[in-house]
Design an enzyme around this catalytic site. Structure first.
Site, PDB file in Angstrom:
ATOM      1  N   ASP A 166       4.507  -0.020  -0.495  1.00 37.22           N
ATOM      2  CA  ASP A 166       3.981   0.906  -1.261  1.00 37.22           C
ATOM      3  C   ASP A 166       2.748   1.476  -1.172  1.00 37.22           C
ATOM      4  OD1 ASP A 166       6.169   0.319  -3.084  1.00 37.22           O
ATOM      5  OD2 ASP A 166       5.171  -1.294  -4.225  1.00 37.22           O
TER       6      ASP A 166
ATOM      7  N   TYR B 163       4.199 -11.885   3.588  1.00 36.88           N
ATOM      8  CA  TYR B 163       3.158 -11.107   3.032  1.00 36.88           C
ATOM      9  C   TYR B 163       1.843 -11.913   2.798  1.00 36.88           C
ATOM     10  CZ  TYR B 163       5.860  -6.729   2.280  1.00 36.88           C
ATOM     11  OH  TYR B 163       6.603  -5.735   2.359  1.00 36.88           O
TER      12      TYR B 163
END
Length: 246
Positions: free
Chosen positions: A53, A111
């Protein structure tokens, strides 16, 4: 033709996200790379291991693209890094099998989320999130709930173009690391895949539990797709795609 495998890092604060966007006021990572490739006579569209994003960074994103047989791979890396400076860096590049697909061939993705409790250094503000949180023991207690196979329909934003919302989380842990002499917290999550904003929503719920705003039972109800207990993702600037395993 031959297919190229490349591992890249990028500063997400400079882009609208990884994928192409309808709004053209800010360029995406994809568009920036493809502009550089076209200037080198390479007109293929890149394929990535995953989309990040707006504001999300990467140190281990994987992309692939095809080039003409005559192009020397040894020259692509240095020329690309010259053209992509200063926000994108090609770490590794080599020829791979034509059947390789970065997204669907990936087994795991990892992540890291970096955060602290106060703002004290403007030079890292784009890369470390400031969040309110309770004890690390409580955060870990909430993170443990996510480990395993679950349907994450209530832990995603709309726009995830996937056939199923079921994902398996293999690791979810928090630890400390010093960055520019500042003690920061790092949450590491590894799974077979993630939905849009899933990581940020999971971490947000864990931090909310550590602050006493929601209960473990409410997180479990959301995991069971029975009740929306938490819906605010943490800031994107502390999030990094760090690992894709094949």
């Amino acid at each position: 033709m031959k297919k190229i495998f490349a591992k890249i890092a990028y500063d997400g604060s400079a882009f609208s996200g990884f994928a192409r966007q309808r709004q053209k006021d800010i360029m995406s990572v994809t568009e920036r790379i493809e502009i550089a490739l076209r200037s080198m006579g390479i007109n293929d569209e890149i394929i990535s291991a995953g989309r990040t994003d707006k504001g999300v960074h990467a140190t281990g994103q994987i992309i692939s693209f095809c080039v003409d047989e005559k192009i020397q791979i040894s020259k692509i890396k240095s020329l690309l890094n010259y053209k992509l400076y200063p926000y994108i860096f090609v770490k590794n590049i080599y020829e791979t099998d034509m059947s390789f697909q970065p997204r669907f061939d990936a087994r795991y993705r990892g992540y890291r989320y970096i955060f602290c409790d106060n703002f004290s250094n403007p030079f890292i503000s784009k890369y470390v999130s400031v969040e309110k949180y309770g004890s690390k023991e409580l955060i870990q207690e909430a993170l443990n709930l996510f480990v395993g196979k679950h349907c994450f329909s209530y832990f995603k934003k709309q726009g995830s173009d996937t056939k199923t919302d079921i994902r398996e989380i293999y690791k979810a842990t928090i630890y400390q690391h010093k960055i520019f002499s500042k003690n920061c917290n790092i949450i590491y999550l590894q799974a077979n895949g993630f939905l849009r904003s899933q990581v940020r929503l999971m971490i947000g719920a864990a931090l909310a539990y550590s602050r006493g705003e929601i209960t473990l039972e409410e997180i479990l109800l959301q995991l069971d797709c029975k009740k929306h207990s938490y819906s605010k993702p943490v800031s994107a600037n502390g999030l990094y795609l760090v690992r894709v395993i094949y």
